[in-house]
Structures are given as structure tokens and as C-alpha cells.
Design a protein around this motif. Sequence first.
Motif, short mmCIF file in Angstrom:
data_model
loop_
_atom_site.label_atom_id
_atom_site.label_comp_id
_atom_site.label_asym_id
_atom_site.label_seq_id
_atom_site.Cartn_x
_atom_site.Cartn_y
_atom_site.Cartn_z
N ILE A 107 -1.63 1.23 -13.02
CA ILE A 107 -1.69 -0.23 -13.19
C ILE A 107 -1.02 -0.91 -12.00
N LYS A 108 0.17 -0.41 -11.63
CA LYS A 108 0.85 -0.98 -10.47
C LYS A 108 0.03 -0.79 -9.20
N ALA A 109 -0.61 0.35 -9.07
CA ALA A 109 -1.44 0.61 -7.90
C ALA A 109 -2.63 -0.35 -7.85
N GLY A 110 -3.21 -0.63 -9.01
CA GLY A 110 -4.31 -1.59 -9.07
C GLY A 110 -3.87 -2.98 -8.64
N THR B 85 0.83 -1.21 0.00
CA THR B 85 0.00 0.00 0.00
C THR B 85 0.86 1.25 0.00
N TYR B 86 1.85 1.27 0.87
CA TYR B 86 2.68 2.47 0.94
C TYR B 86 3.50 2.65 -0.33
N GLN B 87 4.17 1.59 -0.79
CA GLN B 87 5.09 1.69 -1.92
C GLN B 87 4.40 2.02 -3.23
N TRP B 88 3.26 1.38 -3.50
CA TRP B 88 2.67 1.52 -4.83
C TRP B 88 1.33 2.25 -4.87
N ILE B 89 0.80 2.65 -3.72
CA ILE B 89 -0.45 3.40 -3.72
C ILE B 89 -0.25 4.78 -3.07
N VAL B 90 0.13 4.80 -1.80
CA VAL B 90 0.23 6.06 -1.06
C VAL B 90 1.38 6.92 -1.57
N ASN C 5 -13.48 -3.93 -4.27
CA ASN C 5 -13.69 -3.39 -5.61
C ASN C 5 -12.83 -2.16 -5.92
N LEU C 6 -12.03 -1.73 -4.97
CA LEU C 6 -11.25 -0.50 -5.18
C LEU C 6 -10.04 -0.66 -6.13
N PRO C 7 -9.40 -1.83 -6.22
CA PRO C 7 -8.27 -1.93 -7.16
C PRO C 7 -8.64 -1.59 -8.61
#
Length: 177
Positions: free
Chosen positions: A86-89, A61-66, A128-130
Motif C-alpha cells: 500500500i505504501k509502495a502504491g 522511490t528508494y524509501q518505499w519501493i526499492v 498505471n504502475l502504482p
Amino acid sequence: MPRSLLRALVPLLLCALLAGTTAACDGDDKDSAATPTSTVERQKLAKTRFVANAGLAAGATYQWIVKPYRAGTFASGADGRRFALIKAGLAGAFTYNRLKAALRNAKGDPTLAKAVAPLTVGVEALKNLPSKLRKGDSTESVVNSFDGAINKVKDAGKGAGAEVTNKVPSAGELARG
């Protein structure tokens, strides 16, 4: 015995020997040495597994979303936006998967189970958020949802004596889910 016959029989004998030894190891005995036998061991492993799974979820979550969100990478027109989304998904799906596993692990420890039980609905809401992340839809609220869920799981773990630290999964782990 002719050499050609011996060459043909040796591999067959080795296969039979290996099959016999693996069959002996694969019994129906549910209480094997690989599984914990005491309640204390089960509880210890539950906390360990919880910490590992929740740590991977927090790291992803931290590395690829936040982190990319805070850097502005998700903003419309930003360089690398599509790839970052895409990576965040993928990270979102990975996080959801690991948080579900962490909640299952927590059931093995009574204190941990009580602490994380209220979080089940919040984790389920991430399901369903990704897909929204991959599309770039309402990224701020999605990022906040993931960050909030991770922080609640970390706090619950800490309160139950199972402190969670971020562990960033490799790209391969992320892709495998």
C-alpha cells in the motif's frame, strides 16, 4: 458612543481594513515582485524546482519501493507485505506526480529541457504502475521501471548541471501526492 456599539463596530472596521489591504495586493499585474523577471532568474528557478521535485521522487522511490523490495517485503507471505505494498502504491503515485512536475520545471531551462525531453515517454509509462504495486502484481518489473526512470532523470539532470539527490518525503507529503 455606547460601549456595545463600539464593540460591534471594531471587528467590522478591522475586517474592512484587512479586506482593503488584501484587495490592493491582489491586482491583475502579471509582473509582480514574486515572479521572476529576467530569463536568468526563470532558468535558475526552473533548475531549483526540477532538483526539488526530482529529489522527492527519487527519495520516495528508494524509501518505499526499492528498499522494501530488496529487503523481500513484497514477497508472498512476508511480514508486513500488505502494508508495504500500500505504501509502495502511494509512493508510486507520488513519484509519478513529482516526476511530471520536474519535467514541467525543466522546460524553463533550455539545457535541462533538452536533457529530459526524451524521458517524457518513460515517465508517462509509470502512470498505471502504482495500482500494480498496491495489488502486488509483477513487483519486480514495476520496481525496476520506477528505479530506471529515476536513474535516467538523475543522469539527465546531472548532465545539464542540475544534480539530483534523494530527499525522502514525509508520510504526509506522500499522502497528499
